[in-house]
Design a protein around this motif. Structure first.
Motif, PDB file in Angstrom:
ATOM      1  N   VAL A  69       1.008  -1.258   0.060  1.00 33.44           N
ATOM      2  CA  VAL A  69      -0.029  -0.171   0.141  1.00 33.44           C
ATOM      3  C   VAL A  69       0.979   1.339   0.118  1.00 33.44           C
ATOM      4  CG1 VAL A  69      -1.801   1.298   1.303  1.00 33.44           C
ATOM      5  CG2 VAL A  69      -1.847  -1.222   1.334  1.00 33.44           C
ATOM      6  N   PRO A  70       0.540   2.093  -0.768  1.00 30.42           N
ATOM      7  CA  PRO A  70       1.458   3.397  -0.845  1.00 30.42           C
ATOM      8  C   PRO A  70       1.592   4.114   0.513  1.00 30.42           C
ATOM      9  CG  PRO A  70      -0.182   3.600  -2.477  1.00 30.42           C
ATOM     10  CD  PRO A  70      -0.566   2.352  -1.939  1.00 30.42           C
ATOM     11  N   ALA A  71       2.533   4.813   0.963  1.00 30.84           N
ATOM     12  CA  ALA A  71       2.715   5.104   2.195  1.00 30.84           C
ATOM     13  C   ALA A  71       1.899   6.703   2.358  1.00 30.84           C
ATOM     14  CB  ALA A  71       4.258   5.435   2.381  1.00 30.84           C
ATOM     15  N   HIS A  72       1.581   6.781   3.707  1.00 32.84           N
ATOM     16  CA  HIS A  72       1.032   8.325   3.951  1.00 32.84           C
ATOM     17  C   HIS A  72       1.879   9.434   3.611  1.00 32.84           C
ATOM     18  CE1 HIS A  72      -1.590  11.004   5.993  1.00 32.84           C
ATOM     19  NE2 HIS A  72      -0.556  11.382   6.560  1.00 32.84           N
ATOM     20  N   VAL A  73       1.463  10.324   2.640  1.00 30.07           N
ATOM     21  CA  VAL A  73       2.233  11.154   2.137  1.00 30.07           C
ATOM     22  C   VAL A  73       1.675  12.683   2.928  1.00 30.07           C
ATOM     23  CG1 VAL A  73       2.788  12.637   0.202  1.00 30.07           C
ATOM     24  CG2 VAL A  73       2.412  10.129   0.049  1.00 30.07           C
ATOM     25  N   TRP A  94      -5.909  25.726   0.894  1.00 30.07           N
ATOM     26  CA  TRP A  94      -4.553  25.654   0.275  1.00 30.07           C
ATOM     27  C   TRP A  94      -4.140  24.466   0.078  1.00 30.07           C
ATOM     28  CZ3 TRP A  94      -1.044  29.066  -1.273  1.00 30.07           C
ATOM     29  CH2 TRP A  94       0.256  28.813  -1.359  1.00 30.07           C
ATOM     30  N   CYS A  95      -4.385  23.441   0.921  1.00 33.24           N
ATOM     31  CA  CYS A  95      -3.845  21.992   0.492  1.00 33.24           C
ATOM     32  C   CYS A  95      -4.726  21.573  -0.400  1.00 33.24           C
ATOM     33  CB  CYS A  95      -4.091  21.265   1.874  1.00 33.24           C
ATOM     34  SG  CYS A  95      -2.893  21.695   3.265  1.00 33.24           S
ATOM     35  N   GLU A  96      -5.747  21.660  -0.657  1.00 31.63           N
ATOM     36  CA  GLU A  96      -6.814  21.262  -1.706  1.00 31.63           C
ATOM     37  C   GLU A  96      -6.284  21.723  -3.194  1.00 31.63           C
ATOM     38  OE1 GLU A  96     -10.859  21.841  -0.873  1.00 31.63           O
ATOM     39  OE2 GLU A  96     -10.714  20.359   0.848  1.00 31.63           O
ATOM     40  N   ALA A  97      -5.969  22.900  -3.294  1.00 27.89           N
ATOM     41  CA  ALA A  97      -5.385  23.702  -4.198  1.00 27.89           C
ATOM     42  C   ALA A  97      -4.018  23.115  -4.558  1.00 27.89           C
ATOM     43  CB  ALA A  97      -5.200  25.201  -4.214  1.00 27.89           C
ATOM     44  N   GLN A  98      -3.215  22.628  -3.623  1.00 27.19           N
ATOM     45  CA  GLN A  98      -1.977  22.096  -4.032  1.00 27.19           C
ATOM     46  C   GLN A  98      -2.297  20.467  -4.541  1.00 27.19           C
ATOM     47  OE1 GLN A  98       0.397  24.241  -4.443  1.00 27.19           O
ATOM     48  NE2 GLN A  98      -0.868  25.828  -3.730  1.00 27.19           N
ATOM     49  N   GLY A  99      -3.260  19.934  -4.495  1.00 29.98           N
ATOM     50  CA  GLY A  99      -3.664  18.588  -4.752  1.00 29.98           C
ATOM     51  C   GLY A  99      -3.488  17.607  -3.620  1.00 29.98           C
ATOM     52  N   TYR A 100      -3.676  18.270  -2.318  1.00 27.16           N
ATOM     53  CA  TYR A 100      -3.822  17.342  -1.055  1.00 27.16           C
ATOM     54  C   TYR A 100      -5.250  17.444  -0.494  1.00 27.16           C
ATOM     55  CZ  TYR A 100       1.381  16.876  -1.318  1.00 27.16           C
ATOM     56  OH  TYR A 100       2.555  16.813  -1.849  1.00 27.16           O
ATOM     57  N   ALA A 101      -5.088  16.281   0.342  1.00 26.80           N
ATOM     58  CA  ALA A 101      -6.794  16.152   0.834  1.00 26.80           C
ATOM     59  C   ALA A 101      -7.322  17.224   1.826  1.00 26.80           C
ATOM     60  CB  ALA A 101      -6.839  14.658   1.406  1.00 26.80           C
ATOM     61  N   ALA A 102      -6.299  17.505   2.867  1.00 25.86           N
ATOM     62  CA  ALA A 102      -6.608  18.336   3.861  1.00 25.86           C
ATOM     63  C   ALA A 102      -5.372  18.728   4.628  1.00 25.86           C
ATOM     64  CB  ALA A 102      -7.679  17.793   4.930  1.00 25.86           C
ATOM     65  N   ALA A 103      -5.485  19.715   5.542  1.00 18.92           N
ATOM     66  CA  ALA A 103      -4.263  20.262   6.615  1.00 18.92           C
ATOM     67  C   ALA A 103      -4.198  19.645   7.601  1.00 18.92           C
ATOM     68  CB  ALA A 103      -4.506  21.673   6.658  1.00 18.92           C
ATOM     69  N   ASN A 104      -2.969  19.080   7.791  1.00 15.26           N
ATOM     70  CA  ASN A 104      -2.998  18.461   9.170  1.00 15.26           C
ATOM     71  C   ASN A 104      -2.717  19.602  10.223  1.00 15.26           C
ATOM     72  OD1 ASN A 104      -3.115  15.568   8.972  1.00 15.26           O
ATOM     73  ND2 ASN A 104      -0.848  15.523   8.690  1.00 15.26           N
ATOM     74  N   ARG A 159       3.513  28.415   8.039  1.00 16.72           N
ATOM     75  CA  ARG A 159       3.523  26.861   7.720  1.00 16.72           C
ATOM     76  C   ARG A 159       2.396  26.186   7.792  1.00 16.72           C
ATOM     77  NH1 ARG A 159       2.584  23.803  11.390  1.00 16.72           N
ATOM     78  NH2 ARG A 159       2.918  25.008  13.039  1.00 16.72           N
ATOM     79  N   ILE A 160       2.175  25.448   6.444  1.00 16.90           N
ATOM     80  CA  ILE A 160       0.873  24.631   6.501  1.00 16.90           C
ATOM     81  C   ILE A 160       1.457  23.062   6.039  1.00 16.90           C
ATOM     82  CG2 ILE A 160      -1.376  24.194   5.049  1.00 16.90           C
ATOM     83  CD1 ILE A 160      -1.426  27.132   4.538  1.00 16.90           C
ATOM     84  N   THR A 161       0.956  22.138   6.672  1.00 21.14           N
ATOM     85  CA  THR A 161       1.330  20.675   6.558  1.00 21.14           C
ATOM     86  C   THR A 161       0.122  20.050   5.933  1.00 21.14           C
ATOM     87  OG1 THR A 161       3.016  20.815   8.419  1.00 21.14           O
ATOM     88  CG2 THR A 161       2.524  18.609   7.230  1.00 21.14           C
ATOM     89  N   CYS A 162       0.192  19.674   4.693  1.00 22.93           N
ATOM     90  CA  CYS A 162      -0.963  18.891   3.972  1.00 22.93           C
ATOM     91  C   CYS A 162      -0.602  17.452   3.924  1.00 22.93           C
ATOM     92  CB  CYS A 162      -0.995  19.336   2.824  1.00 22.93           C
ATOM     93  SG  CYS A 162      -1.223  21.242   2.258  1.00 22.93           S
ATOM     94  N   ARG A 163      -1.820  16.736   4.162  1.00 25.46           N
ATOM     95  CA  ARG A 163      -1.615  15.209   4.040  1.00 25.46           C
ATOM     96  C   ARG A 163      -2.431  14.516   2.894  1.00 25.46           C
ATOM     97  NH1 ARG A 163      -6.775  14.044   6.175  1.00 25.46           N
ATOM     98  NH2 ARG A 163      -7.298  15.624   7.762  1.00 25.46           N
ATOM     99  N   ASP A 164      -2.076  13.609   2.303  1.00 30.19           N
ATOM    100  CA  ASP A 164      -2.980  12.891   1.355  1.00 30.19           C
ATOM    101  C   ASP A 164      -4.258  12.387   1.890  1.00 30.19           C
ATOM    102  OD1 ASP A 164      -2.562  13.027  -1.236  1.00 30.19           O
ATOM    103  OD2 ASP A 164      -1.239  11.328  -1.403  1.00 30.19           O
TER     104      ASP A 164
END
Length: 115
Positions: free
Chosen positions: A36-40, A73-83, A110-115
């Motif tokens: 399974v792909p790792a958490h990004v 911001w995260c969705e605009a960068q292609g990620y699911a949500a911000a952590n 600083r914004i940390t995004c997750r997949d």
């Protein structure tokens, strides 16, 4: 109707080829399950004076709009949500150069995004 051993071999070879072509086996050796792909996660540093006026929203602890803006911001960068989000620590954007600590309004966000 009698079939010879060679006939059975041809049928078995055809079935095995069809299974391999459809990817019926999970791993490359047919026994190991596919991984399974790792958490990004990815952290973005945004200048606090970016011109959009969202700096106050992202740097004020407990603000209601902070999570909404960070998620957008995260969705605009292609990620699911911000952590997480907030003012970046000095070691997150400069660690090799000794400089006086800047005021919080000058430090990047600083914004940390997750997949």
């Amino acid at each position: 109707m009698r079939r010879t051993a060679a006939g059975y071999f041809v049928i078995a070879a055809a079935l095995a080829t069809a299974c391999l072509a459809q990817g019926a086996f999970a791993g490359s050796d047919g026994e190991t399950p596919a991984k399974v792909p790792a958490h990004v996660e990815k952290t973005f540093l945004i200048p606090s004076s970016d011109g959009y006026g969202v700096g106050d929203c992202l740097t004020t602890p407990g603000s209601e709009c902070g999570q909404v803006v960070a998620n957008a911001w995260c969705e605009a960068q292609g990620y699911a949500a911000a952590n997480t989000f907030g003012i970046a620590a000095a070691d997150e954007y400069t660690g090799a150069i000794e400089q006086p600590v800047s005021t919080p309004s000058e430090r990047p966000i600083r914004i940390t995004c997750r997949d």
